[in-house]
Scaffold this motif. Structure first.
Motif, PDB file in Angstrom:
ATOM      1  N   GLN A   1      38.011  43.532  40.497  1.00 54.09           N
ATOM      2  CA  GLN A   1      36.965  42.621  40.256  1.00 54.09           C
ATOM      3  C   GLN A   1      37.518  41.065  39.924  1.00 54.09           C
ATOM      4  O   GLN A   1      38.778  40.754  39.718  1.00 54.09           O
ATOM      5  CB  GLN A   1      36.137  43.035  38.951  1.00 54.09           C
ATOM      6  N   SER A   2      36.561  39.987  40.121  1.00 59.05           N
ATOM      7  CA  SER A   2      37.102  38.725  40.068  1.00 59.05           C
ATOM      8  C   SER A   2      37.347  38.076  38.812  1.00 59.05           C
ATOM      9  O   SER A   2      38.024  37.195  38.562  1.00 59.05           O
ATOM     10  CB  SER A   2      36.125  37.822  40.998  1.00 59.05           C
ATOM     11  N   ASN A   3      36.575  38.672  37.747  1.00 61.58           N
ATOM     12  CA  ASN A   3      36.554  38.071  36.433  1.00 61.58           C
ATOM     13  C   ASN A   3      36.027  39.087  35.651  1.00 61.58           C
ATOM     14  O   ASN A   3      35.422  39.984  35.702  1.00 61.58           O
ATOM     15  CB  ASN A   3      36.397  36.655  36.224  1.00 61.58           C
ATOM     16  N   TRP A   4      36.238  38.702  34.128  1.00 59.19           N
ATOM     17  CA  TRP A   4      35.640  39.822  33.080  1.00 59.19           C
ATOM     18  C   TRP A   4      34.165  39.748  33.064  1.00 59.19           C
ATOM     19  O   TRP A   4      33.490  40.824  32.760  1.00 59.19           O
ATOM     20  CB  TRP A   4      36.296  39.614  31.676  1.00 59.19           C
ATOM     21  N   LYS A   5      33.373  38.635  33.243  1.00 57.55           N
ATOM     22  CA  LYS A   5      32.108  38.550  33.218  1.00 57.55           C
ATOM     23  C   LYS A   5      31.704  39.451  34.194  1.00 57.55           C
ATOM     24  O   LYS A   5      30.715  40.182  34.282  1.00 57.55           O
ATOM     25  CB  LYS A   5      31.564  37.179  33.291  1.00 57.55           C
ATOM     26  N   ASN A   6      31.994  39.291  35.396  1.00 55.47           N
ATOM     27  CA  ASN A   6      31.821  39.987  36.600  1.00 55.47           C
ATOM     28  C   ASN A   6      31.775  41.565  36.294  1.00 55.47           C
ATOM     29  O   ASN A   6      31.087  42.372  36.730  1.00 55.47           O
ATOM     30  CB  ASN A   6      32.600  39.684  37.789  1.00 55.47           C
ATOM     31  N   VAL A   7      32.996  41.887  35.785  1.00 59.50           N
ATOM     32  CA  VAL A   7      33.192  43.233  35.228  1.00 59.50           C
ATOM     33  C   VAL A   7      31.880  43.961  34.540  1.00 59.50           C
ATOM     34  O   VAL A   7      31.424  44.950  34.713  1.00 59.50           O
ATOM     35  CB  VAL A   7      34.324  43.567  34.412  1.00 59.50           C
ATOM     36  N   LEU A   8      31.771  43.058  33.508  1.00 61.75           N
ATOM     37  CA  LEU A   8      30.846  43.467  32.485  1.00 61.75           C
ATOM     38  C   LEU A   8      29.388  43.438  33.093  1.00 61.75           C
ATOM     39  O   LEU A   8      28.625  44.440  32.922  1.00 61.75           O
ATOM     40  CB  LEU A   8      30.520  42.158  31.147  1.00 61.75           C
TER      41      LEU A   8
END
Length: 464
Positions: free
Chosen positions: A85-92
């Motif tokens: 995934q690209s970043n932690w916000k995207n994961v969440l």
């Protein structure tokens, strides 16, 4: 599936040959051989066998890669896709929205979602992915100014752990010259944010406060902390946008290899054997697919155990270096994954517990680990109002699910995959500890006193 295909490729032709020869004893031998090759796994009634899991390109995603590559997911009847995934916000967002069935996640993310900071959702974790694994790195220029402030040992090398007191004169110099001192961390509710804040504040350096109206976390800050995705940390440092950062591996060692920065402290030294990432699913997914959740946890526990066999680390490095996983060069990954850690170029030190995936009950989701993150959210204002002491335990018990972990572990014991002694006898709380860089006592059963023990940060009266 891999193991099944392997069995089929040799069993069928050999069986056909022996049947043609009419050898009854040989047929029996094949049947016995096939039985011994069959997995010992007690397969559950899986509600959802096809799964997609997410991760960020960091060394500590290793349990996911190993569970897939070593066939542990398949042993459980699970067919798993693992996607970067690209970043932690995207994961969440993708886990909450159901685009991912689960993911490698910052420990603070499911906790913040349940505590009301940022996007709110009911998320759970039954598996802690690792202990330790992070570092704080500064630019070469900052290190050259810090180094004279660091005590030297008899060998002429800096004495570790290096405390942030050595950074204070550098920050003051920047301020005198009219420049803000900027450092990076990976996400507002990341361990990295809380670790760099802890390190700075332990030396009397204010890292800034959050309020309900100001979510930048820079109120009264002497160091301006901002978010940078992990793989972008070295490039951001090299560009001079930030002067240091806190991140997981391999992005501290990458700075050493590129010659652009120097790691000065690891999170093992900030909090010995601290919890790091967790594996997260939604509460709804776990309720709708209870056997699947147990099976996933079983596979991940096995992966953690496999990873903590020293003889397997070299193979783990090869797997993680693959482009679909971390994608960093093997020599960079090996610098920390094989029991060492390099600080200043050439100053490589033994650090056998820099990455821990199974030892010390690393995979068990202790309530006390989660409560520590809640205390830091309150300390720095991400939780804007004081809470009663029992709120901390009650909140974390909805998120951390040792009941799922225990069901999975007991099945692994029955199968002979882990020893019974590896299941901790616990109420979910670790004993009080002073294993922090400043020696402060942390007792998860008294969170208010812990919050109030710090000079910098919010102070709370007992709330009824």
């Amino acid at each position: 599936m891999k193991s099944l295909l392997k069995k089929t490729t040799w069993i069928l032709p050999v069986a056909a040959l022996l049947i043609a020869c009419g050898g009854k004893e040989k047929k029996n031998a094949i049947a016995e051989n096939t039985a011994t090759q069959t997995s010992k796994t007690k397969t559950l009634a899986i509600e959802k066998p096809q799964l997609t899991f997410g991760f960020i390109k960091l060394t500590d995603m290793a349990p996911l890669a190993i569970a897939k590559e070593k066939g542990f997911f398949e042993d459980e009847g699970l067919f798993v896709s693992v996607e970067a995934q690209s970043n932690w916000k995207n994961v969440l967002d993708r886990v909450i929205d159901g685009q991912l069935d689960g993911s490698h996640m910052l420990a603070g993310q499911p906790i913040a979602a349940g505590a009301g900071f940022g996007r709110q959702a009911k998320l759970v974790t039954a598996f802690s992915m690792d202990l330790n694994g992070n570092g704080i790195t500064v630019s070469n220029d900052v290190w050259s100014k810090m180094k004279p402030n660091v005590p030297k040992g008899a060998d002429g090398k800096p004495v570790h752990p290096i405390k942030a007191e050595a950074l204070r004169p550098v920050i003051d110099e920047y301020k005198t010259n009219g420049n803000a001192f900027k450092m990076g961390m990976v996400f507002p509710v990341s361990t990295h944010n809380y670790e760099i804040r802890y390190w700075l504040a332990a030396a009397g350096i204010h890292p800034g406060m959050y309020t309900a109206d100001n979510v930048q976390g820079q109120i009264d800050a002497e160091v301006l902390l901002s978010v940078t995705p992990p793989p972008q940390m070295p490039a951001t440092l090299e560009a001079g946008t930030i002067y240091g950062y806190c991140v997981g591996e391999p992005w501290n060692q990458q700075a050493v290899f590129k010659g652009i920065g120097v790691p000065v402290v690891t999170n093992y030294d900030i909090w010995k054997n601290n919890p790091e990432k967790v594996f997260v699913m939604t509460e709804k997914f776990v309720e709708d697919n209870p056997n699947t959740a147990i099976a996933v946890t079983k596979a991940l526990i096995r992966a953690g155990k496999w990873l903590d066999e020293p003889s397997n680390r070299a193979e783990a490095v090869k797997i993680l270096s693959m482009s679909q996983y971390v994608g960093a060069p093997e020599e960079v990954l090996a610098n920390s994954m094989t029991g060492t850690f390099e600080f200043e170029k050439g100053d490589k030190r033994e650090m056998p517990d820099f990455n821990v995936f199974y030892k010390y009950n690393a995979t068990y989701p202790f309530y006390s680990d989660g409560i520590w993150f809640l205390t830091q959210m309150r300390r720095w204002g991400q939780i804007p109002e004081a809470k009663p002491a029992d709120w901390y335990a009650n909140t974390i018990k909805d998120i951390y699910r040792p009941d799922i972990w225990t069901k999975a572990a007991k099945l692994l014991v029955e199968e002979g995959n882990i020893p019974a002694v590896d299941i901790p006898t616990t109420d979910g709380f670790k004993p009080a500890t002073t294993d922090f860089i400043d020696g402060t006592m942390y007792d998860a059963k008294d969170p208010i006193a812990y919050i109030n023990s710090f000079k910098i940060g919010n102070k709370d009266k007992a709330v009824q």
